[in-house]
Design a protein around this motif. Structure first.
Motif, PDB file in Angstrom:
ATOM      1  N   HIS A  39       0.851  -1.195   0.000  1.00 15.16           N
ATOM      2  CA  HIS A  39       0.000   0.000   0.000  1.00 15.16           C
ATOM      3  C   HIS A  39       0.884   1.240   0.000  1.00 15.16           C
ATOM      4  O   HIS A  39       1.957   1.250   0.620  1.00 15.16           O
ATOM      5  CB  HIS A  39      -0.894   0.040   1.241  1.00 15.16           C
ATOM      6  CG  HIS A  39      -1.816  -1.126   1.375  1.00 15.16           C
ATOM      7  ND1 HIS A  39      -3.055  -1.175   0.782  1.00 15.16           N
ATOM      8  CD2 HIS A  39      -1.681  -2.297   2.064  1.00 15.16           C
ATOM      9  CE1 HIS A  39      -3.649  -2.315   1.082  1.00 15.16           C
ATOM     10  NE2 HIS A  39      -2.837  -3.012   1.864  1.00 15.16           N
ATOM     11  N   CYS A  40       0.430   2.286  -0.656  1.00 11.52           N
ATOM     12  CA  CYS A  40       1.164   3.558  -0.674  1.00 11.52           C
ATOM     13  C   CYS A  40       0.214   4.700  -0.316  1.00 11.52           C
ATOM     14  O   CYS A  40      -0.958   4.668  -0.677  1.00 11.52           O
ATOM     15  CB  CYS A  40       1.755   3.829  -2.058  1.00 11.52           C
ATOM     16  SG  CYS A  40       2.799   2.507  -2.709  1.00 11.52           S
ATOM     17  N   GLY A  41       0.734   5.699   0.385  1.00 13.47           N
ATOM     18  CA  GLY A  41      -0.102   6.842   0.740  1.00 13.47           C
ATOM     19  C   GLY A  41       0.635   7.858   1.583  1.00 13.47           C
ATOM     20  O   GLY A  41       1.873   7.898   1.602  1.00 13.47           O
ATOM     21  N   PHE A  42      -0.139   8.671   2.295  1.00 10.23           N
ATOM     22  CA  PHE A  42       0.394   9.704   3.179  1.00 10.23           C
ATOM     23  C   PHE A  42      -0.209   9.506   4.576  1.00 10.23           C
ATOM     24  O   PHE A  42      -1.294   8.937   4.716  1.00 10.23           O
ATOM     25  CB  PHE A  42       0.017  11.103   2.677  1.00 10.23           C
ATOM     26  CG  PHE A  42       0.601  11.461   1.346  1.00 10.23           C
ATOM     27  CD1 PHE A  42       1.880  11.978   1.259  1.00 10.23           C
ATOM     28  CD2 PHE A  42      -0.137  11.282   0.176  1.00 10.23           C
ATOM     29  CE1 PHE A  42       2.419  12.323   0.031  1.00 10.23           C
ATOM     30  CE2 PHE A  42       0.402  11.623  -1.050  1.00 10.23           C
ATOM     31  CZ  PHE A  42       1.686  12.135  -1.127  1.00 10.23           C
ATOM     32  N   PRO A  43       0.458   9.994   5.624  1.00 12.48           N
ATOM     33  CA  PRO A  43      -0.173   9.977   6.945  1.00 12.48           C
ATOM     34  C   PRO A  43      -1.407  10.885   6.949  1.00 12.48           C
ATOM     35  O   PRO A  43      -1.342  12.021   6.481  1.00 12.48           O
ATOM     36  CB  PRO A  43       0.913  10.535   7.869  1.00 12.48           C
ATOM     37  CG  PRO A  43       2.196  10.427   7.112  1.00 12.48           C
ATOM     38  CD  PRO A  43       1.818  10.554   5.670  1.00 12.48           C
ATOM     39  N   THR A  44      -2.518  10.379   7.432  1.00 13.25           N
ATOM     40  CA  THR A  44      -3.764  11.149   7.535  1.00 13.25           C
ATOM     41  C   THR A  44      -4.412  10.816   8.872  1.00 13.25           C
ATOM     42  O   THR A  44      -3.981   9.880   9.562  1.00 13.25           O
ATOM     43  CB  THR A  44      -4.738  10.783   6.398  1.00 13.25           C
ATOM     44  OG1 THR A  44      -5.150   9.410   6.571  1.00 13.25           O
ATOM     45  CG2 THR A  44      -4.098  10.965   5.023  1.00 13.25           C
ATOM     46  N   PRO A  45      -5.454  11.556   9.272  1.00 12.11           N
ATOM     47  CA  PRO A  45      -6.153  11.197  10.510  1.00 12.11           C
ATOM     48  C   PRO A  45      -6.674   9.754  10.495  1.00 12.11           C
ATOM     49  O   PRO A  45      -6.854   9.159  11.562  1.00 12.11           O
ATOM     50  CB  PRO A  45      -7.307  12.209  10.555  1.00 12.11           C
ATOM     51  CG  PRO A  45      -6.765  13.413   9.850  1.00 12.11           C
ATOM     52  CD  PRO A  45      -5.924  12.856   8.733  1.00 12.11           C
ATOM     53  N   LEU A  46      -6.909   9.179   9.310  1.00 12.77           N
ATOM     54  CA  LEU A  46      -7.360   7.788   9.233  1.00 12.77           C
ATOM     55  C   LEU A  46      -6.226   6.796   9.477  1.00 12.77           C
ATOM     56  O   LEU A  46      -6.463   5.652   9.849  1.00 12.77           O
ATOM     57  CB  LEU A  46      -7.979   7.518   7.848  1.00 12.77           C
ATOM     58  CG  LEU A  46      -9.250   8.292   7.507  1.00 12.77           C
ATOM     59  CD1 LEU A  46      -9.663   8.017   6.059  1.00 12.77           C
ATOM     60  CD2 LEU A  46     -10.384   7.899   8.465  1.00 12.77           C
ATOM     61  N   PHE A  47      -4.992   7.238   9.240  1.00 14.21           N
ATOM     62  CA  PHE A  47      -3.819   6.378   9.436  1.00 14.21           C
ATOM     63  C   PHE A  47      -2.665   7.285   9.869  1.00 14.21           C
ATOM     64  O   PHE A  47      -1.771   7.621   9.107  1.00 14.21           O
ATOM     65  CB  PHE A  47      -3.486   5.646   8.133  1.00 14.21           C
ATOM     66  CG  PHE A  47      -2.503   4.511   8.299  1.00 14.21           C
ATOM     67  CD1 PHE A  47      -2.756   3.479   9.201  1.00 14.21           C
ATOM     68  CD2 PHE A  47      -1.353   4.456   7.547  1.00 14.21           C
ATOM     69  CE1 PHE A  47      -1.865   2.429   9.343  1.00 14.21           C
ATOM     70  CE2 PHE A  47      -0.451   3.400   7.678  1.00 14.21           C
ATOM     71  CZ  PHE A  47      -0.715   2.385   8.579  1.00 14.21           C
ATOM     72  N   SER A  48      -2.713   7.690  11.152  1.00 21.19           N
ATOM     73  CA  SER A  48      -1.828   8.745  11.647  1.00 21.19           C
ATOM     74  C   SER A  48      -0.474   8.248  12.132  1.00 21.19           C
ATOM     75  O   SER A  48       0.430   9.050  12.364  1.00 21.19           O
ATOM     76  CB  SER A  48      -2.512   9.491  12.800  1.00 21.19           C
ATOM     77  OG  SER A  48      -2.710   8.614  13.900  1.00 21.19           O
ATOM     78  N   LEU A  49      -0.321   6.955  12.334  1.00 23.44           N
ATOM     79  CA  LEU A  49       0.912   6.351  12.868  1.00 23.44           C
ATOM     80  C   LEU A  49       1.177   6.764  14.316  1.00 23.44           C
ATOM     81  O   LEU A  49       2.311   6.743  14.776  1.00 23.44           O
ATOM     82  CB  LEU A  49       2.130   6.723  12.003  1.00 23.44           C
ATOM     83  CG  LEU A  49       2.044   6.458  10.495  1.00 23.44           C
ATOM     84  CD1 LEU A  49       3.359   6.781   9.816  1.00 23.44           C
ATOM     85  CD2 LEU A  49       1.639   5.029  10.210  1.00 23.44           C
ATOM     86  N   HIS A  50       0.117   7.119  15.035  1.00 26.57           N
ATOM     87  CA  HIS A  50       0.272   7.527  16.430  1.00 26.57           C
ATOM     88  C   HIS A  50       0.070   6.379  17.414  1.00 26.57           C
ATOM     89  O   HIS A  50       0.312   6.549  18.615  1.00 26.57           O
ATOM     90  CB  HIS A  50      -0.714   8.658  16.759  1.00 26.57           C
ATOM     91  CG  HIS A  50      -0.331   9.963  16.144  1.00 26.57           C
ATOM     92  ND1 HIS A  50      -1.210  11.036  16.051  1.00 26.57           N
ATOM     93  CD2 HIS A  50       0.820  10.398  15.571  1.00 26.57           C
ATOM     94  CE1 HIS A  50      -0.602  12.044  15.454  1.00 26.57           C
ATOM     95  NE2 HIS A  50       0.617  11.680  15.152  1.00 26.57           N
ATOM     96  N   GLU A  51      -0.382   5.217  16.935  1.00 26.08           N
ATOM     97  CA  GLU A  51      -0.643   4.090  17.837  1.00 26.08           C
ATOM     98  C   GLU A  51       0.073   2.832  17.337  1.00 26.08           C
ATOM     99  O   GLU A  51      -0.550   1.920  16.792  1.00 26.08           O
ATOM    100  CB  GLU A  51      -2.155   3.846  17.939  1.00 26.08           C
ATOM    101  CG  GLU A  51      -2.917   5.020  18.523  1.00 26.08           C
ATOM    102  CD  GLU A  51      -4.414   4.760  18.586  1.00 26.08           C
ATOM    103  OE1 GLU A  51      -4.854   3.667  18.166  1.00 26.08           O
ATOM    104  OE2 GLU A  51      -5.152   5.644  19.047  1.00 26.08           O
ATOM    105  N   PRO A  52       1.386   2.775  17.498  1.00 28.98           N
ATOM    106  CA  PRO A  52       2.130   1.590  17.034  1.00 28.98           C
ATOM    107  C   PRO A  52       1.810   0.347  17.863  1.00 28.98           C
ATOM    108  O   PRO A  52       1.506   0.441  19.059  1.00 28.98           O
ATOM    109  CB  PRO A  52       3.592   2.014  17.202  1.00 28.98           C
ATOM    110  CG  PRO A  52       3.564   3.068  18.266  1.00 28.98           C
ATOM    111  CD  PRO A  52       2.260   3.782  18.108  1.00 28.98           C
ATOM    112  N   GLU A  53       1.886  -0.785  17.221  1.00 26.44           N
ATOM    113  CA  GLU A  53       1.684  -2.074  17.889  1.00 26.44           C
ATOM    114  C   GLU A  53       3.043  -2.689  18.237  1.00 26.44           C
ATOM    115  O   GLU A  53       4.086  -2.211  17.784  1.00 26.44           O
ATOM    116  CB  GLU A  53       0.910  -3.028  16.964  1.00 26.44           C
ATOM    117  CG  GLU A  53      -0.453  -2.522  16.540  1.00 26.44           C
ATOM    118  CD  GLU A  53      -1.480  -2.617  17.650  1.00 26.44           C
ATOM    119  OE1 GLU A  53      -1.193  -3.298  18.662  1.00 26.44           O
ATOM    120  OE2 GLU A  53      -2.563  -2.005  17.525  1.00 26.44           O
ATOM    121  N   ASP A  54       3.003  -3.745  19.021  1.00 29.26           N
ATOM    122  CA  ASP A  54       4.225  -4.488  19.312  1.00 29.26           C
ATOM    123  C   ASP A  54       4.786  -5.055  18.009  1.00 29.26           C
ATOM    124  O   ASP A  54       4.051  -5.625  17.199  1.00 29.26           O
ATOM    125  CB  ASP A  54       3.923  -5.632  20.287  1.00 29.26           C
ATOM    126  CG  ASP A  54       5.195  -6.341  20.745  1.00 29.26           C
ATOM    127  OD1 ASP A  54       5.723  -7.139  19.945  1.00 29.26           O
ATOM    128  OD2 ASP A  54       5.641  -6.102  21.872  1.00 29.26           O
TER     129      ASP A  54
END
Length: 568
Positions: A284-299
């Protein structure tokens, strides 16, 4: 003598056109001499790029525009030149300011000197603790020895500049070629040859060698933990849960046979997207947005599914995505301009020197889209894109104004202020590096171990405390920001600053800022000191200053200094 002059007078009286032509040539020659003396007086880049040359060249460029902007601008240039060396502080800082002004005259304050302190010393001698010289290697334009990113600078290339750039991008090796070309890579893919074949001087540092014709001088770098989280030119962002609406969050996707990190990163780079997201055999390719902000990383253990094309790489799964940031620039926050109407209030961006003021300006400009101004004038920062640097600080065309001033009169001249505070142990070292190595350079070992460092701490440490106390006492409507908190939680801290400036917050713009938060104003971790420069006596004094500042903040119902400031 009188007869020749009389003849000359009669000649020009008969030929008025020639007389005016003579006057015009005379004025033109005088202007050229003035400009030439401005450029030549401070020397070229190799000579240290002193402040006088910056100011003179700036004056010359403004003189050429006098016809369109008026003589008032020229008068302000000279006022700015005289003002720019000022540094306010407590009375006991007078001697330190005089030393600082002497440094300005030598080209030390706010100029871009890459390696002034290291001039005449071998890179192999100086950097053997942080970058080890490997040797001279053959390089082929069709099959490079180092296959990561590369950049060229045919005027100012130095060994340390190349090393810092490669280290910042997480590469293990840095190589220099033709005296001006820098190549980075994770492994050397070419045989070595005799060191005598790497015989070309560096363009920006004649005392060191930067490879040769199709020959690379290669160094192995010691990287920080943060730098090691990179993969070639891509930055590893972490493992993240699948967003609720993948199609909307990441608009482009495709299945890749024998998936690998390289293949997905290359595809998204080609599509000009900043994020490369691996989900099993799908990219997948894109930009950080409120839908996928990268603020909640998983283990990261949730993303350990191996890639089919590279068994030692992780490609995630349908539920857990592995995310990399490509080298594509996110342009959603790159547009900047001056305020459309004159600001009603003057907002200070105040900090002690070395507390991250330039970095904060970079963040604010990206987040708001408006230029920041400065109480001073720094030609090197103007050339790096801070266009508000040239404006008078009272012009009202910039969103806020950088200042290190700490006098009551200067503080009260601002209507409101953002006060940036940084751990004094870090701030003092950062300012010492800037003073002796430029904005992103480093002081030499000789300066750290000589008399300069103890004298610097003696004068500047009390100023760190008095600077903060003065702004808390005399400042109007002060918004306190801690450098360390901004690094930890950039999104919310920067959002608070934008709201304080009275602007509407754009979350997409803030997410864009997160992707390019460092800009060109961060020192790499390559040349960190291997020992503690602070003596027990220094620490005792600084710890007492920290307690004083912490108590003053709490007294005003402001959260105290972060825990890492406090002595243990």
């Amino acid at each position: 003598m009188a007869k020749p002059l009389l003849k000359l007078q009669r000649y020009f009286r008969r030929k008025p056109v020639r007389f005016f032509s003579f006057i015009l040539l005379y004025l033109t020659a005088g202007s050229l001499v003035f400009l030439h003396s401005g450029f030549v007086g401070g020397g070229g880049p190799g000579a240290g790029g002193g402040r006088n040359s910056v100011v003179a060249s700036e004056t010359g460029s403004r003189a050429s525009a006098a016809g369109t902007r008026g003589l008032g601008i020229m008068s302000r240039v000279f006022k700015e030149t005289r003002r720019s060396g000022r540094r306010y502080g407590p009375p006991w800082m007078k001697r330190a300011r005089q030393e600082g002004q002497e440094t300005v005259r030598r080209g030390g304050h706010y100029t871009n000197n890459w390696n002034r302190a290291l001039k005449g010393r071998s890179a192999k001698e100086v950097d053997n603790g942080r970058a080890k010289y490997v040797g001279c290697h053959i390089d082929d334009t069709q099959k490079r020895a180092l296959r990561g990113v590369s950049f060229f600078d045919y005027k100012k290339m130095t060994v340390f500049r190349c090393q810092d750039n490669c280290a910042e991008r997480g590469y293990m090796y840095a190589g220099l070629e033709f005296g001006a070309e820098c190549y980075c890579g994770h492994k050397i893919q070419a045989p070595n040859t005799s060191d005598s074949e790497c015989n070309m001087e560096c363009k920006g540092e004649k005392s060191n060698l930067c490879g040769g014709a199709n020959r690379l001088s290669i160094y192995r770098l010691e990287l920080s933990q943060e730098s090691a989280r990179r993969y070639g030119s891509a930055i590893f962002k972490g493992c993240f849960h699948r967003p609720d609406n993948v199609t909307l969050a990441l608009p482009f996707s495709t299945v890749i046979q024998n998936m690998s990190v390289d293949k997905c990163v290359d595809l998204c780079t080609e599509k000009e997207k900043t994020l490369a997201v691996l989900a099993g055999d799908r990219c997948h390719c894109g930009f950080p947005t409120p839908l996928f902000s990268l603020h909640e990383p998983e283990d990261e253990g949730m993303c350990l599914s191996r890639c089919r094309g590279q068994e030692f790489e992780s490609c995630g799964s349908d539920e857990y995505f592995v995310v990399y940031q490509t080298q594509v620039q996110d342009n959603r926050c790159m547009d900047r301009h001056f305020l459309p109407t004159r600001a009603k209030q003057l907002v200070a961006l105040a900090s002690f020197p070395g507390a991250g003021n330039t970095w904060a300006r970079h963040l604010i400009e990206l987040a708001t889209g408006f230029y920041t101004g400065s109480y001073y004038f720094d030609g090197s920062l103007y050339n790096k894109g801070f266009k508000g640097e040239r404006d008078h600080w009272r012009s009202g065309r910039t969103i806020c104004i950088k200042t290190h001033e700490s006098g009551r009169k200067e503080i009260e001249s601002f209507d409101t202020s953002v006060l940036m505070i940084r751990n004094p142990y870090k701030a003092l070292m950062a300012e010492f590096n800037r003073k002796y190595g430029g904005h992103i350079g480093f002081a030499s070992q000789a300066h750290w171990k000589g008399k300069e460092w103890p004298e610097f701490v003696k004068n500047y440490a009390p100023w760190w405390a008095s600077h903060t106390l003065d702004w808390l006492n005399y400042g109007k409507n002060v918004h306190v920001v801690h450098f360390e908190n901004v690094k930890r939680d950039l999104f919310s801290q920067l959002k608070g600053m934008v709201q304080f400036l009275g602007l509407i917050v754009s979350e997409e713009r803030l997410l864009c800022v997160e992707g390019q938060k460092d800009g060109n104003f961060k020192r790499s971790g390559l040349r960190k000191l291997e020992y503690d420069p602070y003596t027990p006596e220094m620490r005792a004094n600084i710890n007492e200053l920290i307690r004083t500042v912490d108590a003053s903040l709490r007294k005003r119902n402001i959260s105290g200094v972060p825990e890492e400031y406090m002595p243990r």
